[in-house]
Design an enzyme around this catalytic site. Structure first.
Site, short mmCIF file in Angstrom:
data_model
loop_
_atom_site.label_atom_id
_atom_site.label_comp_id
_atom_site.label_asym_id
_atom_site.label_seq_id
_atom_site.Cartn_x
_atom_site.Cartn_y
_atom_site.Cartn_z
N GLY A 35 -8.51 -8.39 -1.49
CA GLY A 35 -9.74 -7.61 -1.55
C GLY A 35 -10.74 -8.01 -0.49
O GLY A 35 -11.24 -9.14 -0.48
N ARG A 63 -6.39 -2.86 3.73
CA ARG A 63 -6.95 -1.80 4.58
C ARG A 63 -7.25 -2.27 5.99
O ARG A 63 -7.13 -1.50 6.94
CB ARG A 63 -8.19 -1.21 3.91
CG ARG A 63 -7.84 -0.38 2.67
CD ARG A 63 -9.06 -0.10 1.81
NE ARG A 63 -9.59 -1.35 1.26
CZ ARG A 63 -10.74 -1.47 0.64
NH1 ARG A 63 -11.52 -0.41 0.49
NH2 ARG A 63 -11.14 -2.63 0.15
N MET A 70 0.85 -1.20 0.00
CA MET A 70 0.00 0.00 0.00
C MET A 70 0.89 1.25 0.00
O MET A 70 1.67 1.48 0.93
CB MET A 70 -0.93 0.00 1.22
CG MET A 70 -2.04 -1.04 1.12
SD MET A 70 -3.25 -0.91 2.44
CE MET A 70 -2.35 -1.65 3.79
N CYS A 89 -2.35 -0.62 -10.37
CA CYS A 89 -2.60 0.72 -9.84
C CYS A 89 -3.56 1.50 -10.75
O CYS A 89 -3.30 1.66 -11.94
CB CYS A 89 -1.29 1.50 -9.68
SG CYS A 89 -1.57 3.13 -8.97
C1 FMN Z 1 -3.79 3.38 0.52
C2 FMN Z 1 -3.65 2.24 -0.45
C3 FMN Z 1 -2.50 2.16 -1.21
C4 FMN Z 1 -2.32 1.09 -2.10
N1 FMN Z 1 -1.15 0.99 -2.80
C5 FMN Z 1 -0.92 -0.11 -3.57
C6 FMN Z 1 0.35 -0.31 -4.17
O1 FMN Z 1 1.29 0.49 -4.03
N2 FMN Z 1 0.51 -1.42 -4.95
C7 FMN Z 1 -0.50 -2.33 -5.14
O2 FMN Z 1 -0.32 -3.32 -5.85
N3 FMN Z 1 -1.71 -2.17 -4.54
C8 FMN Z 1 -1.93 -1.11 -3.76
N4 FMN Z 1 -3.13 -0.98 -3.10
C9 FMN Z 1 -4.13 -2.04 -3.24
C10 FMN Z 1 -4.01 -3.08 -2.10
O3 FMN Z 1 -2.78 -3.77 -2.18
C11 FMN Z 1 -5.17 -4.10 -2.12
O4 FMN Z 1 -5.11 -4.86 -3.31
C12 FMN Z 1 -6.53 -3.42 -2.03
O5 FMN Z 1 -6.53 -2.44 -1.02
C13 FMN Z 1 -7.65 -4.43 -1.74
O6 FMN Z 1 -7.41 -5.11 -0.54
P1 FMN Z 1 -8.10 -4.71 0.88
O7 FMN Z 1 -9.59 -4.79 0.66
O8 FMN Z 1 -7.58 -5.78 1.80
O9 FMN Z 1 -7.67 -3.34 1.22
C14 FMN Z 1 -3.33 0.10 -2.25
C15 FMN Z 1 -4.49 0.20 -1.47
C16 FMN Z 1 -4.65 1.25 -0.58
C17 FMN Z 1 -5.91 1.30 0.25
#
Ligand code: FMN
Length: 352
Positions: free
Chosen positions: A209, A233, A25, A108
């Site tokens: 996700g 998150r 993230m 991204c």
């Molecule tokens: C603040 C933030 C920054 C993120 N930055 C990246 C990143 O640098 N590279 C990436 O592959 N995914 C990034 N993501 C996506 C997360 O890795 C993840 O796939 C997405 O948040 C869904 O998962 P979650 O529901 O567990 O949050 C980011 C997500 C958030 C919320």
């Protein structure tokens, strides 16, 4: 059949001790976050996405993302870019810095990244995406993985077309966040698509996700057949959720525990990026740690207004006096890490 979240699995030659991966993230996955995630049961941790162009130009801040601690391995460092040769060069630097896995970002959705032809845009250009993976896999010994969204548009199934091609090009594992780039974080992750991807490829798939609890983690693994879940998150300001998913933590933390973890996080972050940068960087974490009903809302507002981290620490300890003892215990359990690094400018490591 219930999956045991604490069984090891492999990405190429790299053994991952649990089925929980801490998500990359941007602006969050600093070393402090990754070390903390490991302590709470994540088997694999990831850096935030690192700009291939920044590495190419030896941008000081970008190089700072390659600071790697001995206690955060196995670690994947994620790179983004659109030029195969430049990505191969970036991958070499990442490997040299000590990463166990080189991860490529094809997910991204942010315009600043997609307009350069990087990130999720590559899901629309399978030829280039495959060329990037082939160039990177050819450049390093470390296994190469790819993190994708489902596609650019809502309902897209591009990941199912691109995924197998990336495996053919040399990807040793795929992570899928089954939302479209357009969706950003709205709606929900469609893990039926993850299950389809798992059936199509013979490398491990990581499901990303909406994994927010142990119950959800087990359900996603069972539904999809994925090798592991990724937690994003839900881990922000909440290592206890990672611990709950891993079966290491029972129940919610006390206020003293919350403040102790936050203070350790503050100290680690200062060591990593220097006090000046850390002061602004940490502000968003206060809400994440102190929210969730743990402290009254105005408390966070108060911390954000304070000018120095010394004042923040003083205020936190006044609100949770028992935290000092918990912090001392945490420190004993978490000895200082060795840092493997590239030969980088001194200023990055002098705490500034
Ligand atoms: C603040 C933030 C920054 C993120 N930055 C990246 C990143 O640098 N590279 C990436 O592959 N995914 C990034 N993501 C996506 C997360 O890795 C993840 O796939 C997405 O948040 C869904 O998962 P979650 O529901 O567990 O949050 C980011 C997500 C958030 C919320």
């Amino acid at each position: 059949m219930q999956v045991d979240l604490n069984t090891p699995w492999r990405i190429g030659p790299v053994e991952v001790p649990s089925r929980i991966v801490l998500a990359p993230m941007a602006g969050v996955s600093v070393q402090a976050f990754r070390r903390q995630g490991r302590r709470y049961g994540a088997g694999l941790v990831c850096s935030e996405m690192v700009s291939c162009a920044g590495l190419q130009h030896r941008n000081e801040r970008t190089l700072g993302y390659l600071r790697i601690g001995s206690d955060e391995q196995p670690l994947a460092v994620q790179i983004f870019g659109s030029d195969p040769a430049a990505m191969a060069e970036a991958a070499r630097m990442v490997e040299e810095a000590g990463a166990d896995i080189v991860d490529i970002n094809f997910g991204c959705p942010v315009r600043k990244v997609t307009k350069t032809g990087a990130g999720a845009t590559l899901l629309d250009d399978p030829e280039r995406a495959s060329a990037i993976v082939a160039a990177v896999a050819g450049a390093v010994d470390a296994p190469v993985t790819v993190k994708m969204r489902r596609g650019l548009e809502n309902g897209s199934r591009a990941a199912l077309d691109v995924g197998p091609r990336l495996v053919e090009a040399g990807a040793a594992a795929l992570a899928l966040h089954p939302r479209s780039a357009k969706q950003m974080y709205t709606g929900s992750a469609d893990h039926a698509l993850t299950a389809e991807l798992v059936a199509l490829v013979d490398v491990p798939v990581i499901a990303s996700g909406d994994v927010t609890s142990r119950e959800r983690a087990l359900a996603v693994l069972e539904q999809t057949g994925a090798a592991a879940v990724m937690v994003g998150r839900a881990a922000q300001g909440d290592p206890w959720t990672v611990g709950e998913i891993a079966g290491l933590v029972d129940g919610r933390p006390t206020r003293d525990e919350v403040v102790a973890e936050l203070l350790l996080f503050v100290h680690d972050t200062v060591e990593e990026m220097g006090e000046e940068r850390a002061t602004g960087f940490l502000k968003k974490f206060y809400g994440w740690y102190l929210g969730r009903g743990r402290f009254p809302r105005p408390f966070k507002q108060e911390l954000v207004q304070l000018a120095t981290l010394a004042e923040v620490e003083e205020r936190l300890l006044a609100a949770a006096p028992g935290a000092a003892d918990v912090l001392a215990r945490l420190r004993e359990e978490t000895p200082a890490a060795e840092h493997t690094t590239l030969d980088l400018p001194v200023s990055i490591y002098a705490g500034g």
